[in-house]
Write a protein that holds these residues in place. Sequence first.
Motif, PDB file in Angstrom:
ATOM      1  N   UNK A  61       0.780  -1.231   0.000  1.00 46.32           N
ATOM      2  CA  UNK A  61       0.000   0.000   0.000  1.00 46.32           C
ATOM      3  C   UNK A  61       0.808   1.276   0.000  1.00 46.32           C
ATOM      4  N   UNK A  62       2.126   1.188  -0.130  1.00 45.75           N
ATOM      5  CA  UNK A  62       2.910   2.416  -0.162  1.00 45.75           C
ATOM      6  C   UNK A  62       2.866   3.039  -1.562  1.00 45.75           C
ATOM      7  N   UNK A  63       3.399   4.207  -1.687  1.00 47.09           N
ATOM      8  CA  UNK A  63       3.328   4.950  -2.950  1.00 47.09           C
ATOM      9  C   UNK A  63       4.010   4.203  -4.103  1.00 47.09           C
ATOM     10  N   UNK A  64       5.201   3.649  -3.852  1.00 46.27           N
ATOM     11  CA  UNK A  64       5.933   2.947  -4.907  1.00 46.27           C
ATOM     12  C   UNK A  64       5.144   1.744  -5.408  1.00 46.27           C
ATOM     13  N   UNK A  65       4.674   0.904  -4.487  1.00 45.18           N
ATOM     14  CA  UNK A  65       3.918  -0.285  -4.898  1.00 45.18           C
ATOM     15  C   UNK A  65       2.630   0.084  -5.623  1.00 45.18           C
ATOM     16  N   UNK A  66       1.972   1.133  -5.189  1.00 44.13           N
ATOM     17  CA  UNK A  66       0.729   1.557  -5.829  1.00 44.13           C
ATOM     18  C   UNK A  66       0.974   2.021  -7.261  1.00 44.13           C
ATOM     19  N   UNK A  67       2.021   2.810  -7.459  1.00 43.88           N
ATOM     20  CA  UNK A  67       2.342   3.285  -8.817  1.00 43.88           C
ATOM     21  C   UNK A  67       2.795   2.126  -9.696  1.00 43.88           C
TER      22      UNK A  67
END
Length: 81
Positions: free
Chosen positions: A65-71
């Motif tokens: 759920x962090x920004x990197x994984x989401x993008x």
Amino acid sequence: MESVSRNYHLIAVFEEDLDPGVVYIGAPVRFGKRRLKLLEVNPKARWASAPTSFHYDDITRIDFGDRYNTILDTLAGPPPR
């Protein structure tokens, strides 16, 4: 991990005791009794051709759920079937 994977397509797996500088990011494809199978996605948002197996005893941390994984999830799209 199973409940997390229902809400997040990608998880980051760490085996910090074995290799502290490495993170494996991908979609869980199988939760066995002793191992997790993860279909990895690389930083260029390309899916691996086969899953990688991780012993539960070696996993020290998971992130999701962090920004990197989401993008990365958005760019990679759904895993191949």
